[in-house]
Design an enzyme around this catalytic site. Structure first.
Site, mmCIF file in Angstrom:
data_model
loop_
_atom_site.group_PDB
_atom_site.id
_atom_site.type_symbol
_atom_site.label_atom_id
_atom_site.label_comp_id
_atom_site.label_asym_id
_atom_site.label_seq_id
_atom_site.Cartn_x
_atom_site.Cartn_y
_atom_site.Cartn_z
ATOM 1 C CG HIS A 88 5.943 -8.971 8.014
ATOM 2 N ND1 HIS A 88 6.899 -8.146 7.484
ATOM 3 C CD2 HIS A 88 4.813 -8.232 8.124
ATOM 4 C CE1 HIS A 88 6.368 -6.949 7.294
ATOM 5 N NE2 HIS A 88 5.097 -6.974 7.664
ATOM 6 N NE ARG B 138 2.312 -3.754 12.269
ATOM 7 C CZ ARG B 138 2.143 -3.903 10.954
ATOM 8 N NH1 ARG B 138 1.646 -2.904 10.249
ATOM 9 N NH2 ARG B 138 2.467 -5.028 10.352
ATOM 10 C CG HIS C 291 -0.772 -5.232 2.077
ATOM 11 N ND1 HIS C 291 -0.171 -5.075 3.285
ATOM 12 C CD2 HIS C 291 -0.753 -3.991 1.489
ATOM 13 C CE1 HIS C 291 0.199 -3.801 3.448
ATOM 14 N NE2 HIS C 291 -0.151 -3.119 2.375
ATOM 15 C CB SER D 53 -0.960 -0.006 1.188
ATOM 16 O OG SER D 53 -0.277 -0.241 2.399
ATOM 17 C CG ASP E 49 -3.337 -8.013 8.818
ATOM 18 O OD1 ASP E 49 -3.915 -6.953 9.085
ATOM 19 O OD2 ASP E 49 -2.480 -8.109 7.916
HETATM 20 N N1 HAX Z 1 1.330 -19.747 5.812
HETATM 21 C C1 HAX Z 1 1.796 -20.642 4.930
HETATM 22 N N2 HAX Z 1 2.857 -20.435 4.140
HETATM 23 C C2 HAX Z 1 3.509 -19.281 4.299
HETATM 24 C C3 HAX Z 1 3.115 -18.308 5.235
HETATM 25 C C4 HAX Z 1 1.962 -18.584 6.002
HETATM 26 N N3 HAX Z 1 1.483 -17.703 6.876
HETATM 27 N N4 HAX Z 1 3.950 -17.257 5.163
HETATM 28 C C5 HAX Z 1 4.855 -17.563 4.190
HETATM 29 N N5 HAX Z 1 4.574 -18.782 3.672
HETATM 30 C C6 HAX Z 1 5.223 -19.430 2.549
HETATM 31 C C7 HAX Z 1 5.143 -18.531 1.333
HETATM 32 O O1 HAX Z 1 3.879 -18.649 0.692
HETATM 33 C C8 HAX Z 1 6.291 -19.026 0.510
HETATM 34 O O2 HAX Z 1 5.891 -20.227 -0.112
HETATM 35 P P1 HAX Z 1 6.376 -20.587 -1.606
HETATM 36 O O3 HAX Z 1 7.866 -20.733 -1.481
HETATM 37 O O4 HAX Z 1 5.646 -21.825 -1.923
HETATM 38 O O5 HAX Z 1 5.996 -19.420 -2.457
HETATM 39 C C9 HAX Z 1 7.326 -19.373 1.567
HETATM 40 O O6 HAX Z 1 6.599 -19.555 2.796
HETATM 41 C C10 HAX Z 1 8.360 -18.282 1.792
HETATM 42 O O7 HAX Z 1 7.690 -17.055 2.035
HETATM 43 P P2 HAX Z 1 8.344 -15.937 2.961
HETATM 44 O O8 HAX Z 1 9.613 -15.498 2.300
HETATM 45 O O9 HAX Z 1 8.413 -16.394 4.370
HETATM 46 O O10 HAX Z 1 7.247 -14.797 2.928
HETATM 47 P P3 HAX Z 1 6.996 -13.702 1.815
HETATM 48 O O11 HAX Z 1 7.885 -12.561 2.086
HETATM 49 O O12 HAX Z 1 7.046 -14.281 0.439
HETATM 50 O O13 HAX Z 1 5.481 -13.339 2.096
HETATM 51 C C11 HAX Z 1 3.604 -12.837 3.426
HETATM 52 C C12 HAX Z 1 5.097 -12.609 3.225
HETATM 53 C C13 HAX Z 1 3.104 -11.919 4.511
HETATM 54 C C14 HAX Z 1 2.867 -12.511 2.136
HETATM 55 C C15 HAX Z 1 3.378 -14.324 3.825
HETATM 56 O O14 HAX Z 1 4.008 -14.579 5.070
HETATM 57 C C16 HAX Z 1 1.919 -14.701 3.908
HETATM 58 O O15 HAX Z 1 1.335 -15.066 2.880
HETATM 59 N N6 HAX Z 1 1.272 -14.625 5.125
HETATM 60 C C17 HAX Z 1 -0.134 -14.894 5.265
HETATM 61 C C18 HAX Z 1 -0.947 -13.679 4.805
HETATM 62 C C19 HAX Z 1 -0.807 -12.537 5.767
HETATM 63 O O16 HAX Z 1 -0.930 -12.676 6.972
HETATM 64 N N7 HAX Z 1 -0.561 -11.329 5.220
HETATM 65 C C20 HAX Z 1 -0.448 -10.100 6.022
HETATM 66 C C21 HAX Z 1 0.997 -9.666 6.211
HETATM 67 C C22 HAX Z 1 1.130 -8.401 7.020
HETATM 68 C C23 HAX Z 1 0.594 -7.274 6.252
HETATM 69 O O17 HAX Z 1 1.079 -6.842 5.225
HETATM 70 N N8 HAX Z 1 -0.498 -6.766 6.687
HETATM 71 O O18 HAX Z 1 -1.142 -5.849 5.959
#
Ligand code: HAX
Length: 438
Positions: free
Chosen positions: A317, A326, A270, A240, A372
């Site tokens: 994250h 947070r 996000h 964002s 979140d």
């Molecule tokens: N559950 C399952 N798998 C997860 C995970 C979770 N909560 N978090 C990361 N992973 C997976 C990723 O999907 C990725 O898998 P692939 O290799 O198959 O693509 C792997 O672990 C490595 O990811 P990462 O490097 O640890 O995390 P990223 O930087 O790629 O992604 C995210 C960060 C926040 C998008 C990710 O942790 C996620 O999808 N979390 C769940 C959704 C979520 O809570 N989002 C909110 C984040 C905070 C925010 O921005 N709030 O607004």
């Protein structure tokens, strides 16, 4: 007493030589490099954005203007009878880096009242949308619809001057922040409360007025203050913040830019994750069919989610490598105000179990909860159970950070953002050669 805008003008004048010197004298100093993994993998960790408004350390979490969340909350003036700083004090702090006095805070509160009137056509636009439109579409659409109010766009059309461009951006930013709470409360009451709209009360600060317009008694005013400030900023690389900054770098005004940022916030990876967390919990409860949640059935549900190839919402994250402060700030609120709430207890149980499951799963680099994971609990407790609305609350808060940043972007003359692409063939060539010859 100097107004916030006067103070900002002075700070901008003091800051500009620092940025100019860095660009002119040290522009070629290398501060990072980019690997193939980073180019393909979402530019993680590449140091290529500049902001002084907040900084995210992976192991410490967010600092707003150099202060941790508890430090900022302890330092800033509180609302009368409240435990949390006013949104207005926080806005002053994000913009200037200085803790405002009560008098300076009261000035911002008074200034926001002069800006808070939402043009009536915005409500017509919202009423024209089907009721089942997602509330984030409504929020983003309302912001975009207001673009005709932009003082920056008028300034640009009347003869743009780079030196002064921050001032109309500040005007747009302040107008938007003053108006967003009424728009958000309207969306809520229009969509979920049969259109029974509660008019704004101009006697109140942003937090108290939002609680009033939502129709929720105390301490929801403090909940609003906490929510909006906690969600305000998380440095500049998140979707964002980065989207808002990127769009404004084309000299698009704050309405275009923030509306775009909101569209990014509406993604499930996000800001929409707060909605997803409640969706996950509801699904889990349904499967239990009245059975008490236990660590064992929580663990099974988490594995079911992972084995289905889905992410556990609210965990992980891109930068953080610890429990999000947070999350902890909201947990503290829950421990004080709703320690026996069943949903809070379940979320706490998930917190006990999920990190271990995610570590065993072995993919997520950060197995700890983010903001979140906790934010729906408090809303649910105070009666906001329509969880597709939760990201709107995030969006109102996020405005504080991204719009403070846009004001400074214009003040420091940050240019059009335009990273360079390469092709897969180039990557393959550089991979074979052990790196690109610089
Ligand atoms: N559950 C399952 N798998 C997860 C995970 C979770 N909560 N978090 C990361 N992973 C997976 C990723 O999907 C990725 O898998 P692939 O290799 O198959 O693509 C792997 O672990 C490595 O990811 P990462 O490097 O640890 O995390 P990223 O930087 O790629 O992604 C995210 C960060 C926040 C998008 C990710 O942790 C996620 O999808 N979390 C769940 C959704 C979520 O809570 N989002 C909110 C984040 C905070 C925010 O921005 N709030 O607004």
């Amino acid at each position: 007493m100097a107004t916030l805008k006067d103070k900002l003008r002075q700070e901008i004048q003091e800051h500009r030589p620092r940025t100019a010197k860095l660009t002119k004298e040290f522009g070629n100093v290398v501060i990072d490099q980019v690997t193939i993994g980073q180019a393909i993998g979402g530019v993680r960790d590449v140091r290529c954005l500049v902001t002084d408004i907040s900084y995210l350390d992976p192991f410490e979490g967010i600092r707003f203007r150099g202060k941790t969340i508890p430090e900022a909350y302890a330092a800033l003036p509180k609302a009368a009878g409240g435990e949390y700083p006013t949104v207005e004090a926080f806005w002053y702090f994000l913009l200037t880096g200085d803790v405002p006095t009560q008098g300076e805070t009261d000035e911002v509160i008074a200034e926001f009242k002069t800006r808070a009137k939402v043009p009536s056509y915005v409500f017509d636009v919202l009423r024209a949308l089907p009721k089942d439109t997602h509330p984030m579409v409504m929020l983003s659409g309302a912001v975009l619809a207001m673009q005709r109010e932009s003082k920056f766009a008028r300034f640009y059309n009347e003869g743009f001057n780079k030196n002064d461009a921050w001032a109309p951006m500040y005007e747009d930013a302040s107008d938007l922040i003053a108006r967003l709470p009424e728009i958000a409360a309207f969306i809520y009451r229009y969509k979920y409360k049969r259109g029974d709209i509660i008019p704004s009360n101009s006697e109140l600060d942003v937090g108290a007025n939002f609680a009033h317009m939502m129709g929720i008694p105390k301490p929801y005013d403090d909940v609003a203050r906490m929510y909006f400030t906690l969600h305000s900023d998380h440095e500049s690389g998140n979707v964002s913040a980065h989207t808002t900054h990127l769009v404004a770098s084309a000299l698009s005004d704050a309405y275009y830019a923030f509306s775009a940022g909101l569209n990014g916030l509406a993604g499930p990876l996000h800001g929409l994750a707060n909605q997803e967390v409640l969706g996950w919990i509801q699904g889990f409860r349904q499967k239990l069919g009245g059975e008490e949640p236990t660590e064992e059935n929580v663990r099974k549900a988490l594995w079911d989610t992972l084995n289905a190839g889905q992410v556990v919402p609210g965990y992980g994250h891109a930068v953080l490598r610890k429990t999000d402060p947070r999350y902890m700030a909201q947990r503290e609120f829950c421990l004080k105000h709703l320690p026996d709430d069943p949903l809070f207890k379940l979320v706490s149980m998930i917190y006990q179990v999920a990190p271990g499951v995610l570590m065993e799963h072995g993919k997520a680099k950060n197995p700890w909860p983010n903001v979140d994971a906790q934010s729906g609990v408090i809303q649910w407790y105070y009666g906001v159970r329509e969880f597709d609305f939760y990201t709107v609350l995030f969006g109102v808060g996020r405005a504080l950070g991204v719009l403070a940043n846009l004001t400074w972007d214009r003040a420091l003359g940050y240019p059009l953002e335009r990273p360079k692409s390469v092709t897969t063939e180039m990557l393959e060539k550089w991979a074979a050669e052990g790196g690109r010859k610089l």
